[in-house]
Design a protein around this motif. Sequence first.
Motif, PDB file in Angstrom:
ATOM      1  N   ARG A 155      40.166 -57.967   7.151  1.00 20.14           N
ATOM      2  CA  ARG A 155      41.052 -56.868   6.780  1.00 20.14           C
ATOM      3  C   ARG A 155      42.133 -57.336   5.820  1.00 20.14           C
ATOM      4  N   GLN A 157      41.902 -59.818   3.789  1.00 21.84           N
ATOM      5  CA  GLN A 157      41.243 -60.077   2.507  1.00 21.84           C
ATOM      6  C   GLN A 157      41.030 -58.790   1.727  1.00 21.84           C
ATOM      7  N   GLY A 158      40.578 -57.773   2.427  1.00 18.59           N
ATOM      8  CA  GLY A 158      40.372 -56.486   1.779  1.00 18.59           C
ATOM      9  C   GLY A 158      41.665 -55.932   1.226  1.00 18.59           C
ATOM     10  N   ALA A 159      42.724 -56.056   2.000  1.00 25.59           N
ATOM     11  CA  ALA A 159      44.025 -55.571   1.548  1.00 25.59           C
ATOM     12  C   ALA A 159      44.477 -56.322   0.304  1.00 25.59           C
ATOM     13  N   LEU A 162      42.306 -55.237  -2.825  1.00 28.68           N
ATOM     14  CA  LEU A 162      42.612 -53.910  -3.371  1.00 28.68           C
ATOM     15  C   LEU A 162      44.052 -53.813  -3.872  1.00 28.68           C
ATOM     16  N   ASP A 168      49.231 -51.072  -5.603  1.00 30.28           N
ATOM     17  CA  ASP A 168      49.898 -49.931  -4.973  1.00 30.28           C
ATOM     18  C   ASP A 168      50.660 -50.433  -3.745  1.00 30.28           C
ATOM     19  N   PHE A 171      50.071 -48.634  -0.407  1.00 24.54           N
ATOM     20  CA  PHE A 171      48.820 -49.035   0.245  1.00 24.54           C
ATOM     21  C   PHE A 171      49.020 -50.326   1.030  1.00 24.54           C
ATOM     22  N   ARG A 174      51.014 -49.795   4.159  1.00 21.68           N
ATOM     23  CA  ARG A 174      50.220 -49.098   5.179  1.00 21.68           C
ATOM     24  C   ARG A 174      49.260 -50.058   5.859  1.00 21.68           C
ATOM     25  N   GLU A 175      48.596 -50.900   5.072  1.00 15.77           N
ATOM     26  CA  GLU A 175      47.633 -51.840   5.648  1.00 15.77           C
ATOM     27  C   GLU A 175      48.335 -52.818   6.585  1.00 15.77           C
TER      28      GLU A 175
END
Lengths: 206, 206
Positions: A155, A157-159, A162, A168, A171, A174-175
């Motif tokens: 998670r 890594q994904g954050a 992106l 952003d 974003f 929020r993550e």
Amino acid sequence: MAGRQTRSDIVKAADELFYRRGYEPTSFADIAEKVNISRGNFYHHFKVKDEILNEVIQKRAVDRQAMLDAWEGEETTPAGRIGRFIDILAMNCDKIRLHGCPIGTLTSELAKLDHPAREEAVALFSLFRNWLNRQFVEMGLEEKADRLAMELLARSQGAATLYNAFRDDDFLSREIAAMKRWVAGVAATAASLTKDQSIKDLERGL
Amino acid sequence: MAGRQTRSDIVKAADELFYRRGYEPTSFADIAEKVNISRGNFYHHFKVKDEILNEVIQKRAVDRQAMLDAWEGEETTPAGRIGRFIDILAMNCDKIRLHGCPIGTLTSELAKLDHPAREEAVALFSLFRNWLNRQFVEMGLEEKADRLAMELLARSQGAATLYNAFRDDDFLSREIAAMKRWVAGVAATAASLTKDQSIKDLERGL
DNA sequence: ACGCCAATAGGACAATTGCCCTAAAGGAAA
DNA sequence: TTTCCTTTAGGGCAATTGTCCTATTGGCGT
């Protein structure tokens, strides 16, 4: 003995440049210029480029390990320590915005280059994976610990990816908040599980 | 007019090489050799390297858009369509294992190179972001749609990155299953929400 | 059949790459 | 001071990079 200093200067400069531009696009000349030494001096310390890469990866491992150890002293609960891990994203957001996650991007690049040092780079991930694993174990979630560690690692890594793409801030916030809620939830269920277990233990007369 | 064919051959070869090795490490010679043409012919079609990159990105956009459009015809529900998106990970796992996500890794590389085409690469992400957004809107989650889209996009990126690093098939399967459960959950709450809404609408006499 | 432009080939360019060599400087031990 | 090894400098290597040029080919329109 000033050579030691020069050597670590080289590694430090290479570490930064490999992060900012990537391993392949960074040349000997780039590093030498940044450290302000001649190419000849450079060659005296590192015969091949791969050598620097290995040293950089090792340095990153040492740095990360020191960070994890520090958290161990500063936070008393596993959930608190995991929170510190999540905070990396907020603390380094300026760099992540521009260059992504240092470990994730290096691993990806080395995978594409089919570089032998790829596995060493993956070991940097393992450092966090195993550390997170231990935190979840300490919560009393032995059997799920590694899966939870991988889930959180993925998670983050994904954050990072992106955020690097879209840049952003909302974003990212929020993550981070979602991950913290997730950890709180995991910790809560872990607590109730161990409570159930101790009740069962009591009933069984342990 | 055979030139058109050659040109698209070049773009196709470049697309593959940029994915497998990365943009910077791939040279004109690599591409020309793969297409089996001379560098002179190559230059006739593309004057600068950036031109190929732009064309590759555009090709990727067209390909992805076609894929999304196809799903629109094949799946009747938004949840089903989102499921197809998640399935990308399973269908391309061999390539992801070796070279990561084509969009994520390209975006990261261009960010590091501070390359002007970075934004075009990010647009590839936006393609999926907006498409997912629309699916969630169709579920009746207008206000949350973009956030849900970003969340899922991030999760799939994290899964791709860690799968590329650890190459653990069980992990990937778990992540895919978790994402599908997540979508099912979102769809379920969306359905109950719209039901509530229609009840309220009924009570208000709409 | 002729002319014209797209397509292709192949060579050459300066710049840069990773890598290597030799020679001078520096500094500690004798 | 003399010796010796580490450290540094700087030039130079072949190979490769992106880019460019010229010359030949090829096919279509007239």
